[in-house]
Design an enzyme around this catalytic site. Structure first.
Site, PDB file in Angstrom:
ATOM      1  CG  MET A 156      -9.730 -19.076 -20.276  1.00 20.23           C
ATOM      2  SD  MET A 156     -11.058 -19.627 -21.381  1.00 20.23           S
ATOM      3  CE  MET A 156     -11.362 -18.145 -22.356  1.00 20.23           C
ATOM      4  CE  LYS A 183      16.537  13.112  -5.032  1.00 25.30           C
ATOM      5  NZ  LYS A 183      16.175  12.699  -3.660  1.00 25.30           N
ATOM      6  CD  GLU A 198       5.101   2.491  -8.408  1.00 21.57           C
ATOM      7  OE1 GLU A 198       4.466   1.488  -7.989  1.00 21.57           O
ATOM      8  OE2 GLU A 198       5.739   3.247  -7.657  1.00 21.57           O
ATOM      9  CG  PHE A 200      16.316   3.434   0.331  1.00 17.93           C
ATOM     10  CD1 PHE A 200      15.703   2.331   0.915  1.00 17.93           C
ATOM     11  CD2 PHE A 200      15.526   4.523   0.015  1.00 17.93           C
ATOM     12  CE1 PHE A 200      14.346   2.314   1.173  1.00 17.93           C
ATOM     13  CE2 PHE A 200      14.167   4.526   0.271  1.00 17.93           C
ATOM     14  CZ  PHE A 200      13.577   3.412   0.856  1.00 17.93           C
ATOM     15  CD  GLN A 201      12.343   3.710  -2.643  1.00 19.74           C
ATOM     16  OE1 GLN A 201      12.433   4.813  -3.170  1.00 19.74           O
ATOM     17  NE2 GLN A 201      11.192   3.243  -2.153  1.00 19.74           N
TER      18      GLN A 201
END
Lengths: 590, 173
Positions: free
Chosen positions: A488, A171, A59, A121-122
């Site tokens: 760097m 959802k 993502e 969940f999630q």
């Protein structure tokens, strides 16, 4: 009769509304990754033939791709991810976009409303987590609010100072039905960013400009964000006044780097002439820039003798780091247009002392602060970028970068003559930005040459997006300046930490050529200067994604450099230059 | 000298913020103060116009003049914020706080608690043979003084609302 009027007033599910709203907002491409809490939206996408969905591999990659898309087109980037880890993985990209003022609309799935707060969940508190890293966010608990919120999301992301927004959709809301409303009926109730300044303020500004003996324009990403028109107006104003122009990292391309009035970039790794001009000027005109600490160095020694005009669309930037004499709160393009109008109305001319100032600048320019000692044996990273620039000139080229030395060298050496051609992570400094950003740029500009100037350390952070590039036939070029170090970090350890190279060596590197082949892309490698040009040409010619492993001098440092906590006239120009005296306070700075 | 932090005096300011009464708006304001390291001395919030869905937040904060300016500008950036007014500098205003003060005492101390409360115009809301709960309203300093006087008389606990503020005269904020 356009589509939004047809859809307006129609009954549809929340998921259908998402697809409808995106299309009504003119969206063509979205970057995303499916998961349990966005399945209904993915189902609606499946049944739609217009929106192009780009499946990323992580993502974070979706958000950076959307950033690259947004920066190279001026349109908002759109992301669709699931709840929980989908949302948390997006956080780096959201923060990056917030720091660099990139308009994004990120849609996240959420667990069903009755499960929110249940450790389902999630599940995660997406609006809570993303509150400090978005311009605004919404959790839509009622499908009747969804269409309005989606349209507001686009309005907020793209107006005023642009930025990322999140719309979190449970959802069950995606399944429920409600009446769709089109974007023309939605206008945020109270959000009205100021875009025009008073004529009187502009008049004061141009009079200060006409009276200045040693002026400099210090421009930034605000010019780019205002649209290509603002860049054209800046050029006109620069021609009219004859003032020198420098820019931040984010503002490159607004003013052509090939123009004699261009001083090169300002700041920690800016040119000698740009930083000295900022230090010694009597009028500093900041246009869409924000006096970032990478630009100012030590604030009490920043441009100590100048009056300062600060044009910014965001009032909170005024007097934040540097106290200014004349703030102008406005959109950069609109203010530039007003400046041109009033300058002409008042028949102003630049001060006769300007040529003396230019003579001084030319003297500084004579230092040739970007020069480096080339080699016939080993590829110097500066040389690699110079050759890349030379061999891509005249093409429609877009450059993205990762973060570190290679990014600074690209900023110094790649000459941008157009806005929206340079995509880099400025404020947040996100290693791993460049590869997915290139994916987004190439989606928007399928026929352009899109090159990620990368480091071997950064590029491994989001390497998985090569798979995305292969899947969508995106011929992005990953030009890896491989010095086997987090360059760097190594440079700072050398200068500030007694050359104790703690964990900055890129050990156990993959064979990038084989890695490219494993992805189904093209792998190239150059180890000596004499093979570089041919390989760069090959990279350009091949119409497939390329990982190009350019083995460069591992010990090269990026100069000039203003050490942390130092002033603009305390630059280190090259290795072996006076050992930098970094104060204890300076060491504390990043 | 450019430094914004030229003036290093720490001032206390009362800032009134009109916001849309939407979920998370208080979290945005509080998160802004926490995230940017600003002080919150007191903060009150309640819906003030149900029909218009607006709430009003009164926050007392402290910092140098430059920091106070930043706080106001940063508040103004929040999307649900309509207006930000500095009651300390921009518009003369009235500031009031309410406190509930529980005192447990008997005998002479009980009489003294009543006497002090009378002077401060505090009202007894709850009484037992061994305790009072007083309600006191006023400027912050007055409440501080009242609480100090109650301490030796058997102060048990204090609940304060934080400051609510409004500008003087006929105009709205």
């Amino acid at each position: 009769m356009n589509k939004q009027n047809m859809a307006d007033g129609m009954e549809m599910t929340g998921s259908e509304m998402v697809v409808r709203a995106l299309k009504d907002q003119g969206v063509k491409h979205i970057f995303g990754y499916p998961g349990g809490a966005v399945l209904p939206i993915y189902d609606a996408l499946f049944q739609d033939n217009e929106l192009v969905h780009v499946l990323v591999r992580h993502e974070q990659g979706a958000v950076h791709a959307a950033e690259g898309y947004a920066r190279s087109t001026g349109k908002p980037g759109v992301v669709l991810v699931t709840s929980g880890p989908g949302a948390t993985n997006a956080v780096t990209g959201l923060t990056d976009a917030l720091m660099d003022s990139i308009p994004l609309v990120v849609i996240t799935g959420q667990v069903a409303t009755h499960l929110i707060g249940n450790d389902a969940f999630q599940e995660c508190d997406t609006v809570g987590i993303t509150r400090p890293c978005t311009k605004h966010n919404w959790l839509v608990r009622d499908v009747n609010d969804l269409a309005r919120v989606l349209h507001e999301a686009f309005e907020v992301a793209t107006s005023g100072r642009p930025g990322p927004v999140v719309v979190d959709i449970p959802k069950d809301v995606q399944f429920k039905k409600a009446t769709y409303i089109g974007p023309e009926k939605v206008h945020h109730r109270t959000y009205r960013p100021r875009v025009d300044a008073e004529d009187e303020t502009i008049r004061q500004a141009v009079r200060m400009m006409a009276a200045a003996k040693r002026p400099v324009f210090y421009t930034g990403g605000g010019i780019i964000n205002s649209g290509p028109g603002a860049s054209m107006l800046l050029r006109e104003l620069a021609k009219l006044t004859g003032f020198p122009v420098t820019s931040t990292l984010m503002g490159l391309g607004a003013f052509p780097a090939s123009d004699p009035q261009w001083l090169g970039p300002i700041g920690m790794h800016g040119t000698y002439e740009a930083n000295l001009a900022a230090n010694r000027c009597d009028l500093l005109v900041a246009l869409g820039s924000r006096f970032d600490d990478r630009v100012t160095g030590r604030v009490d020694a920043f441009s100590p003798g100048s009056k300062k005009i600060h044009l910014d669309i965001d009032p909170s930037q005024i007097n934040k780091n540097i106290r200014v004499d004349l703030p102008i709160i406005a959109d950069a393009g609109r203010a530039l247009r007003a400046m041109l109008r009033i300058w002409k109305e008042e028949k102003l001319v630049p001060d006769p002392a300007l040529p003396q100032w230019w003579a001084q600048i030319e003297q500084w320019r004579g230092k040739n602060s970007l020069s480096f000692k080339n080699s016939t044996k080993v590829i110097k990273p500066q040389h690699a970028i110079d050759r890349l620039y030379a061999l891509t000139r005249g093409r429609e080229t877009y450059i993205t970068t990762e973060v570190g030395q290679h990014q600074m060298w690209a900023m110094q050496r790649f000459k941008f003559d157009e806005p929206n051609r340079w995509m880099t992570s400025g404020g947040l400094g996100t290693m791993g930005y460049g590869l997915p950003a290139a994916v987004g740029v190439q989606m928007a500009h399928p026929d352009a040459l899109v090159i990620d100037i990368a480091g071997e350390a950064s590029v491994q952070m989001t390497m998985q997006e090569m798979s995305t590039a292969v899947q969508y036939d995106l011929p992005i070029k990953i030009f890896i300046l491989n010095n086997e170090y987090m360059g760097m970090v190594r440079q700072w350890q050398q200068l500030l930490h007694g050359a104790r190279y703690s964990h900055s060596y890129s050990e156990a590197l993959p064979d990038f050529v084989k890695l490219a082949e494993a992805y189904g892309a093209v792998g190239l490698r150059a180890e000596t200067p004499d093979e570089l040009d041919a390989k760069i040409k090959e990279m350009i010619e091949v119409k497939r994604p390329v990982l190009f492993d350019v083995r460069v001098d591992p010990h090269e440092n990026c100069y000039p450099m203003i050490p942390s906590g130092a002033a603009h006239d305390e630059m280190i120009l090259s290795d072996g230059d006076d050992e930098p005296e970094v104060s204890e306070e300076g060491k504390m700075l990043v | 000298m450019n430094m914004v932090a030229r003036d290093t005096r720490i001032e206390s300011h009362t800032i009134v913020v009109a916001v849309d009464n939407e979920p998370g708006v208080l979290a945005r304001v509080v998160g802004l103060f926490a995230g940017r390291g600003y002080n919150v001395e007191s903060l009150t919030v309640a819906e003030t116009d149900k029909a218009a869905h607006t709430s009003r937040i009164t926050v007392v904060t402290s910092g140098t003049p430059a920091v106070i300016d930043q706080i106001k500008a940063q508040l103004g950036r929040l999307i649900p914020v309509h207006r930000v007014v500095d009651i300390t500098t921009e518009k003369p205003g009235i500031e009031r706080e309410m406190a509930l003060v529980k005192v447990a005492c008997t005998g002479e101390k009980r009489v003294e608690a009543m006497r002090v409360s009378d002077i401060f115009r505090a009202r007894a809301l709850d009484t037992t043979h061994s305790s009072f709960v007083f309600e006191i309203t006023g400027a912050q300093g007055k409440i501080d003084a009242y609480i100090e006087l109650m301490r030796p008389l058997g102060l048990v606990e204090v609940s304060r609302t934080g400051i609510a503020a409004i500008s003087r005269g006929p105009d709205p904020m």
